[in-house]
Motif scaffolding. Sequence first.
Motif, mmCIF file in Angstrom:
data_model
loop_
_atom_site.group_PDB
_atom_site.id
_atom_site.type_symbol
_atom_site.label_atom_id
_atom_site.label_comp_id
_atom_site.label_asym_id
_atom_site.label_seq_id
_atom_site.Cartn_x
_atom_site.Cartn_y
_atom_site.Cartn_z
ATOM 1 N N THR A 87 42.530 24.607 -15.658
ATOM 2 C CA THR A 87 43.288 24.946 -17.576
ATOM 3 C C THR A 87 44.032 23.294 -17.855
ATOM 4 O O THR A 87 45.046 22.839 -17.745
ATOM 5 N N SER A 88 43.852 23.334 -18.989
ATOM 6 C CA SER A 88 45.074 22.432 -19.538
ATOM 7 C C SER A 88 45.602 22.478 -20.921
ATOM 8 O O SER A 88 45.163 22.956 -21.387
ATOM 9 N N PHE A 89 46.700 21.153 -21.103
ATOM 10 C CA PHE A 89 47.330 21.551 -21.906
ATOM 11 C C PHE A 89 47.764 20.294 -22.714
ATOM 12 O O PHE A 89 47.983 19.113 -22.510
ATOM 13 N N ALA A 90 47.191 19.731 -23.964
ATOM 14 C CA ALA A 90 47.200 18.891 -24.920
ATOM 15 C C ALA A 90 48.288 18.399 -25.446
ATOM 16 O O ALA A 90 49.321 19.381 -25.864
ATOM 17 N N ASP A 91 48.454 17.697 -25.434
ATOM 18 C CA ASP A 91 50.304 17.211 -26.055
ATOM 19 C C ASP A 91 50.468 18.145 -27.175
ATOM 20 O O ASP A 91 49.046 18.124 -28.248
ATOM 21 N N PRO A 92 51.689 19.536 -27.660
ATOM 22 C CA PRO A 92 51.684 19.813 -28.794
ATOM 23 C C PRO A 92 52.449 18.765 -30.440
ATOM 24 O O PRO A 92 51.715 19.962 -30.569
#
Length: 544
Positions: A198-203
Amino acid sequence: MIPRAAFAFSVALATTASAEIYLASRERAIHPPACPDYFNISIYHVNDIHAHLDEITTSGTDCTKPQNGCYGGYARIKAVVDAGRKKAKNSLFLNAGDEFQGTLFYSYYGGEKIADTLNQLNIDAFTLGNHEFDQGDKYLGEFLDNLTMPIICANVDSQDKSINSTVKPYHLFPQYNLAVIAVTTDTIPLISNSDDSTSFADPIKTVQYWADYVRAHEHVERIVALTHVGYEVDIAMAQNTTGIHLIIGGHSHTLLGDMAGAAGPYPTVETNLDGEEVFVITAYRYGEYLGLLDVQFGPNGKVVGVSGGPIHLTNQTAQDADLQAQIKEWRVPFDEFGNEVIGDTTVLLNHNGCKTGECNFGDLICDAMLDYRAAQSAPAGCLLNGGGIRVDIPIGNITRGDVITAFPFGNAVADVSLTGRQLWDIFAGAVSGVSVFNGQPVVTWPQISKGVRVTYNPTTKTLINLEIGQGDEMPMVDFDATYRMVTADYVAGGGDNIMPAQSDIVVLDTLDEVLTAYIQRLGSIDEELQNRVVLVNDTTPVQS
């Protein structure tokens, strides 16, 4: 990749607020008050409830003495929102995440009763907090399957089928010509337990991408950002984007308003890249306050006026009787266990400040962990993430429930071996806020036990000295020596970016069990701040 999330809203107008305000923006000078194109909407919002379904003390523990004041609880939130929405022509009710972790409602039931409660509140949109990932993507996906509201989070990319099918990047409210875009913190891999895939992009970049997309493809005039990134990042988002004029946040547990202890005004007003005003709001934590902002939009989607303020939910605030009856019934299985008195404290065990520096509660739990392992592994000291201490324990009797609420994550004690050089780098990263090992932010200050003393310059953020040794002697750390340290399995696994992830961790008893046994043995606690962290004006480290 820019990921997905889904959310739905409904709005409400409240009649009372603890800090009523009115602001007219610069846009009002362009569009006079009588302009027929103004659009008015009332927005209720909560964040970081952390399983505090029932009323609480101001520190977040169970309210067992109503005469001293009880606050919050979803029954009060529901009563206020329902009453306000009946009077509002246009309204939304938004939830900025972190429903998981914090009380026995979660420790005992998991997400079941949280989902049951949220589904009764007519929430229009919900976004994901970091703690929603604490048991991994599969568990979160199963929880989301039980929710009846839209869930949105644009910067998460998960392989879990339920998350992929449920979570969308934004939600449209065509009746209001409005879209809500949501994002969560991209630090989740460091502070929670999301799947490795799971990855999280720059908000900030993600919000800008979807704001541009929505305007181009959905022809929406008004855009609101719902975030779980923290107040400082919300401010940075306001300053570094265009087309978004209202940000509703969570994650940092920031109190805004004109009350004592507030970190800033409600709303906080910033200026975006186009020189336009952006209004930032958040609603503290645990449901003690319910956020309410009445917003007036101009014909171009900009905010021309706001009023409202955080509503303090006190003993005088009505409760929804049906929901409160359910919550009290859910308490029955765990109340007897949780109410067992295990000792008392003559001082406030204060969790405030534990994320940023030494606190007396951190001193106590680290000493308890050191004592727990003394006979088996004779550790040199303890390291613990200060952010894992969730509430105060007030002066008076201490119950099992108090300890579980303070340490709700089920984290367990673990031993690790670290060189003196590694320990120096750990504290150098804590002092500077940036890990020496990987260049990423250190999320929380490491609490320490007796036998460890840290000296640093807070102005230059320079580590000056690190001393480790039991007894009267506190020698400087030996870079070439290996030290056995006691910590939590979460920290040993790289959590909060305090130390590099360790391998072959042996998990022992949980933190709440260790602290409970320690308190039972001592009987009474009088833990004052031990001053294990020393602040100086020196600028030259004794070694490097």
